[in-house]
Structures are given as structure tokens and as C-alpha cells.
Write a protein that holds these residues in place. Sequence first.
Motif, short mmCIF file in Angstrom:
data_model
loop_
_atom_site.label_atom_id
_atom_site.label_comp_id
_atom_site.label_asym_id
_atom_site.label_seq_id
_atom_site.Cartn_x
_atom_site.Cartn_y
_atom_site.Cartn_z
N ARG A 259 -95.49 -4.12 -11.41
CA ARG A 259 -95.22 -3.83 -9.98
C ARG A 259 -96.39 -3.15 -9.29
O ARG A 259 -96.74 -3.49 -8.17
N THR A 260 -97.01 -2.17 -9.96
CA THR A 260 -98.09 -1.42 -9.30
C THR A 260 -99.26 -2.35 -8.99
O THR A 260 -99.86 -2.26 -7.91
N CYS A 261 -99.57 -3.25 -9.90
CA CYS A 261 -100.60 -4.25 -9.62
C CYS A 261 -100.18 -5.15 -8.46
O CYS A 261 -100.97 -5.43 -7.56
N LEU A 262 -98.92 -5.62 -8.53
CA LEU A 262 -98.46 -6.55 -7.49
C LEU A 262 -98.52 -5.90 -6.12
O LEU A 262 -98.93 -6.52 -5.14
N THR A 369 -101.71 7.12 -10.36
CA THR A 369 -101.39 5.71 -10.19
C THR A 369 -101.82 4.95 -11.45
O THR A 369 -102.99 4.97 -11.81
N ILE A 370 -100.84 4.36 -12.14
CA ILE A 370 -101.17 3.56 -13.32
C ILE A 370 -100.58 2.17 -13.12
O ILE A 370 -99.36 2.01 -13.03
N ALA A 371 -101.44 1.19 -13.04
CA ALA A 371 -101.01 -0.21 -12.96
C ALA A 371 -101.20 -0.83 -14.34
O ALA A 371 -101.95 -0.32 -15.16
N VAL A 386 -105.98 4.83 -11.80
CA VAL A 386 -106.75 4.88 -10.56
C VAL A 386 -106.67 6.27 -9.97
O VAL A 386 -105.58 6.84 -9.85
N THR A 387 -107.80 6.82 -9.61
CA THR A 387 -107.82 8.14 -8.95
C THR A 387 -108.67 8.05 -7.69
O THR A 387 -109.67 7.33 -7.67
N PRO A 388 -108.28 8.78 -6.66
CA PRO A 388 -109.10 8.76 -5.43
C PRO A 388 -110.51 9.29 -5.70
O PRO A 388 -110.67 10.20 -6.53
N VAL A 389 -111.49 8.73 -5.03
CA VAL A 389 -112.87 9.16 -5.20
C VAL A 389 -112.99 10.65 -4.92
O VAL A 389 -112.47 11.14 -3.92
N GLY A 390 -113.63 11.38 -5.84
CA GLY A 390 -113.95 12.79 -5.59
C GLY A 390 -112.79 13.76 -5.76
O GLY A 390 -112.95 14.96 -5.51
N ASP A 391 -111.63 13.28 -6.17
CA ASP A 391 -110.47 14.17 -6.33
C ASP A 391 -110.43 14.67 -7.77
O ASP A 391 -109.83 14.08 -8.66
#
Lengths: 461, 461
Positions: A259-262, A369-371, A386-391
Motif C-alpha cells: 500500500r505505501t508504495c502504491l 515511512t516504510i514501503a 524513507v526519511t525527509p531530507v535533513g531530518d
Amino acid sequence: MTTIAPAPVVDALRAVLPADRVVDDPDVLASYAHDDAEWAPWELPAAVVRPLDAAQCQAVVRACLEHRVPVVPRGAGTGLSGGANATAGSVVVSVEQMTRIHEIDPAERLAVVEPGIVNDDLRAECAKQGLWYPPDPASSPWSTIGGNVATNAGGMCCVKYGVTRDYVLGVQVVNGLGELVRLGRRTAKGVAGLDLAGLMVGSEGTLGLITEITVKLRPARAPEQTVAGYFANLVDAGRAVASITASGLTPSALELVDRTCLEAVDAWKNLGISAEADVLLLGRADAPGAAGEAEADEMIRHFDAAGATFSARATDAEEADALFAARRLAYPALERLGPVLTEDVCVPRAAVPEMLARIQAIGEANRVTIANIAHAGDGNLHPLLVTPVGDEPARERAQTAFHRIIADAIDLGGTVTGEHGVGLLKRDGLVAEQSPENLAMQRAVKAALDPHGILNPGKVL
Amino acid sequence: MTTIAPAPVVDALRAVLPADRVVDDPDVLASYAHDDAEWAPWELPAAVVRPLDAAQCQAVVRACLEHRVPVVPRGAGTGLSGGANATAGSVVVSVEQMTRIHEIDPAERLAVVEPGIVNDDLRAECAKQGLWYPPDPASSPWSTIGGNVATNAGGMCCVKYGVTRDYVLGVQVVNGLGELVRLGRRTAKGVAGLDLAGLMVGSEGTLGLITEITVKLRPARAPEQTVAGYFANLVDAGRAVASITASGLTPSALELVDRTCLEAVDAWKNLGISAEADVLLLGRADAPGAAGEAEADEMIRHFDAAGATFSARATDAEEADALFAARRLAYPALERLGPVLTEDVCVPRAAVPEMLARIQAIGEANRVTIANIAHAGDGNLHPLLVTPVGDEPARERAQTAFHRIIADAIDLGGTVTGEHGVGLLKRDGLVAEQSPENLAMQRAVKAALDPHGILNPGKVL
């Protein structure tokens, strides 16, 4: 990063190689200092060398041996575990320019190649002679056969056709004593002596610098049939996979997209799948002619019996491509959200739904976030963190999640790496997975074949 | 034979094992002192032990380690290279009573077994669950999986399905330090650490005593179609094999039986083939349904196009058995003439006719009867050297021929052993085939994993 090491080894390399083969420009060094693994440490090497043949490779290892400087073998740098990451003062040996195909022999069904040839390039040359080199890592447009052999790369078709290891007949390597040695064979069968060629496969540059590879080939296969199924939950999709395996059907690919990928794909390309499906299964069948169509139809029947909310068989290549779009676009769709760390655990096939559920819980508990893309037919999962840049706090939470996923894969009887290798990222995982006695045996073999510890030290073990 | 070594190790074994597990009766020792290799040297061991589980295996190795006594692992003793032959004072560990199947898992397509289970017994148990363990050495009614793994055994179906190595996921071994260690994995894929499980396969007991094996299984396959072709000479038969390979067809067996075999069979059973054929080719195809029949018919077309004087496809199992009769009866037919030394070279497929011609010339030059069975699709030849009982000069001429065949196989780019192993008979051949640097690496690995040299010393290296 530390400062660049003093340069005696660079002088030694320049003494034995043409001037243009040795690079120590810091900008160039930086571009060769690491592979595609997020978060794996790296430092600047003393030099990058780009040998053109096995003799030059041998000269490099001998110079490094004399100066006790680490040799870091590198193909295209597409690795995902940090196996090609440089240590301070090391010498990165990039085989990217050793791209020759010495021979493709249809009668013996083998090819002899240099390590720098790109996977897809070899496949294309084989296809011209009606032959097929099966291993198909997702990096095949860029990754080299040398890197594929060093990591024992897998891919989508290995559910039916096996991994790189199953296609390596022989290798030529520069060993830890600086000797150029041929291991393995050219014949279809052979059991003469210990299987050192097999041992080199997947050893991630820690036992030898690969200078030539002899691979087994198959006859070209029939065009593949493609099917897709939408599922409302992981349990139904898992049941479809289990029922296909139990039926004796062996698809030539059986991929899962979660689902996360979709959602990420829909957010980018608006394919509208995530509104209809929680999980997407994609299958391929390659039996020739009517048998392939029958296999594809049988997969559809298994999808439907397991509760698919939608299923379809592609009638042409364009439709097949459309069905595989979500799989193909998942990675770039996620990269839009931030740096992606690609995990690579493999669990027993029956444990796939449980592992996916645990991954989801780990993501929620750590707010990451894990897809998931998975080679579902093999139990090989690629959670994509996935992690936001710089966080920085998000990155720390993701690292916690990363270690938790590894622990859970081991808990379910799985392995910390299905096809990407240990490199730097999975060293702790390897220790958690395997017994101290097993690891001691591996260290003993490493010490026996690389007594001076110059071959990619610090990786794997 | 020398005298039996003094018995401290026997006392030590009796101290750690139930009394009935340790045997030192000289008559029993003699029956366990060698495998089926003609002419390979052997001596009486100090004891034969028959452990019932891994813990007893470990106790044996520890006792031997303490007394620095060689451990000689043994399955059913059907080996053909002397790999299980005892040295004076050694301890033969016969795993013949460790026959348990711990599990057969259809969902994961794997089995976990003890090393003493007979190949055919495992295959039968797998078949009950719709699964198939492919490796099919000719010894499959008697040989054990442990012995098959130790020698990386092949067979007829490996032209399509690969050898034992391709089915071993993991092993449990007692290593050279007396530790019980699990190597490899249970998952479909896995690249965690050096591939020590793979290294154990084909190591002929020199790196560890195998106590458990996890094998990959396939779904049961369709019944095979069988074809036969008669040829007037080796060149025509060789052309048929080459043309089948080049066409992209992959038979599930492609066997060759030569004139000397055919004559021996006719002298015994009067099948009348040798009057009609110089060479017999036998093929099998196992694609399901009509596809398998089409493959069989295509093989027949290749036979005919290459000049077969007769060709046929069996329409039922009885006819198939009749077509394979000459292959099945060749070995016992030759044994009627005297002791048979089974050779096992493997050459590039295209070199099969040349190698067979050279073998014939070697037989004539040395006045030795040499018959040939060959896994032609793999280039794996089994020249069968027959000498009259008690004829010492003939035996010496046969040994000359044996070495000449090995030298010619290497000369044609082949290997000294395709599937039987090095054992004692091919040690010189191994040295002739592989470089000193390669052999030194193998010795370094052996020394690293068996530092006290107790695991089957004197074999292979």
C-alpha cells in the motif's frame, strides 16, 4: 572523513601502471568513495585506479600488498550495503573499463567476460546468439557482472532460475598474495578440489579481486506472460503466493507491491491503484506457447481463489508494461519523498505476510515511512525506509526501525540479506544471525586466503 | 595393510558412546575399510563407529581430536574414488544409521534430513508430497545423501536440473575443532557471509563431518518421454548431441553408450544392438504433456539429421525401459569380464567425439578393454576399464591407460572428475589440472578449517 593518507602507495601505483590509470584528484576520489547504500560510512581513498586488464589488476594488488594498503574492489558502485565503500587511505580498484567479452560459446553454453561489463550489455550480446544470462538484479542497466558475482546478486527471475551463484562456472582472481589464479572450470560439470570459485561468489571482494568470469548460459526463452492481482489485505495476497507455490506452479517472477508504495506511485503518477488495492501481486510465466498462457491463467485462478478484488492477464507487451508500472515506479516515487534506505531481508515464504505486518508495525511505532517491494515467491522483502531530507531525529528513528526489521527477520527464521550482501550495513545483523563458531570459520578462511588483510578489510566480517 | 593401531582412541570412543556404536572386530573393520573404487589403497582402521545422531558424531570427532586420530566419514561406501577409504589406525564414521527425515516442507519446498538416508528413499518420501529431489547418481538405490553431498554427486538428470550442489541450502557439520556448526540457510535466497555450506559440498569429508542437510526441492515433474538413436560412428552421434544443444533444446537426460558396451551387453543378453549400431544415444524429455512429446520428436529429428541408422520414441514405460536396457545393463555386462575401474572425466561438450576417439586409441595402444558410458549432454564421460581377474600385467597396462585418459581430458580443456570426486584416485590428476597457486589456496583453506589435520587426511589434497 579524515585527511588523505600519505601517498607512497600512489607513487608505487604510478610506477607500475600507465599514468592515466591512477587518479588522486580529490573530487574524483569523492565520486568513487561509496556505493548506493544510504547511511553507510565511507572515507576518501588514497587513489582510484582503473585497470584495463588482469595484469594491471595484479600490479595494483601487489603494490597495495607491499605498502599494506587496503584494496577496495568496485564495479559500477550500485551496491546497497556499502561493500564498495572506501576506507581512509585505501585504493579503490574500479573495473568499470574492463568490459570485454572474451567469448560467447553457444556449443558449450558459456561466456567468458571481464568483470566490468554491465549486466544488460552481456544479456544483449548473449541474446544475439540465442542465449540467455538469467540473473536480473534491478540494477541490471548499470551494475556490472563483477559486482553481481561479488555480491551473488539475485533479481526477479531467480524464483524460477536461481541467483548469480548458479551461473558462475569459474573466475580468475588476484588473491591476497598478489597471485593471478584461475578457479573453477569451463565444463558443464566438475568436482575437482574444493569449490573456491563458488566461495568467491558473494564474498564481496574480501577474498580476491575478480578479473575474469566464466558464466553458464541458457537457451533464449519464450516471451513472458504477465498477470496482475489486486488484494484488499496482506493475508489474502500471502494466501495467493502460498497457494501458487503449493500447486507446483513455478512463475518466472512473483512480485509484491504494498500500500505505501502504491500510495507513493499514485501521489506521483495518479494510477489510481491505491484506491482499489491494498496489495498488488505481479506474476510472470515463461513456459513456451500455450503452456505459458495456461500458467498465467492458473496464476489468475489462484489470485481469484485467494480473494483478489481485480485480476488481469496482459495481452501484449504494452499492457504488461502498464501492469508492472507500479513496481517499476515505486522506487523513484519514494525517492521523491527523501533518501531511501533499501532493506533486504529474506524469510521463509510462509512467513511473508507476518513479516510484512511486523514491518508495518515497526514503521508505525517509530514514525518512519516504510514501503515494501518483495520478491514474494522467494520470501525476499525489500522494505524501503524513507526519511525527509535533513531530518536527523527521523533518521535516528529509521535506524532503530532498520535494526528492528533485521531482528524480526531472524526471529522468523530468515536471513539479514537475501541478495544485497553484508557490506557495512549488515555486519551486526550477520553476527546476530550466525553462530560464533560459524563466524570464526569464516574468519579463519578469510585469514587463510588474505593473510595480510588487504582485501576489502572491514567488510562483511 | 599394516597392523591395527594401538587402541587408546577406541577406549576413548567407548567412554563417550554406547557400547554397540563402536566396533573393532577385524572382520567388520575390513568390510568398512574401503569404498567401491578399484585399485585405491586402503588399510584397516582402528575402529568403526556408527553414530545415531549429531551429538554422537561430535563426541567421535572430539575423541579423535584429542588422540590426533584421522576421522574418515562414510555413507554407504558406494564412492568410486577411494574418498571413504580408511588409513591405518583411523576411525571410520559410518552415518548409515542416521536416516531420519526431520521434515519435508511443501510450502518452503525443502527437506531437512540426516546424512545416512538413501537417495532413493528421500526421493520416495518427497514424491508422496508431490515434491522432487532431482540429483540422481546411478548409485541412488544405495548411496546416501551425506555421501552425495560430500562428493557433489551428479547423475543423468543434471544436464537439465544441475548437480547436488544446486540443491543444498544448508548443512550442519562437526568441524575440525570438534564444534557442531550450522552453515547456510533455510530461506530460498540468502547471501549472509561466506558460502561455507557450498564449500562443504564436494569437499569429501576433508572440512567437516556432515550431520544434517537441508535440501531444496522441486515440484514433481511430468512423466518423461524416452527416445533412442543408433549411429554408425562417434562423429555422427557427436553431431546429434551438438545439434540438440545448439537448437536450444534441453533434454532431461542425454546418454551415450559405445560399441564396447553394446558388445558386452550383446554377449550377455543378446539384444542384437551391436550388429546395428556403433553408438547408442538415449534421450529423455520431461516438458509437460504435448510439449514433452514435441521435445522427444525434436530429438528424434536431430538424431535422424545427424545420420542415425535407426531412431525410436517409446510409447509407454515398458518400451522406454527396453530402449534404456543397454545403458542399464552395460555395467553388469562389463563386470562379467573382470573388475571394472570407472573413470569420470568431463570435457567441453564439443570435445566428446574427440575424447572418445582418444580413449579408444588409448585402449588399443595399451591392450585394455575400455567401454564408455557418457552423460553426453554434459560432456561427462565414464570410460570403464576392464581387466581379467588376477592379470597383473593387464592391470599395470590399465593404470597406464587411466593416467593417459586423465592427461588427455586436461589437454582438451576438461577436468579429471566430473562427478565422482578426487578421493585417492585423482590426486595426481588434480595437481596436473589445477595451478600450484590454486592448490595452495585450497590447502590454506583446509589448514584453516582443520588445523589439526584430522578430517579425512590424505584425501583430495
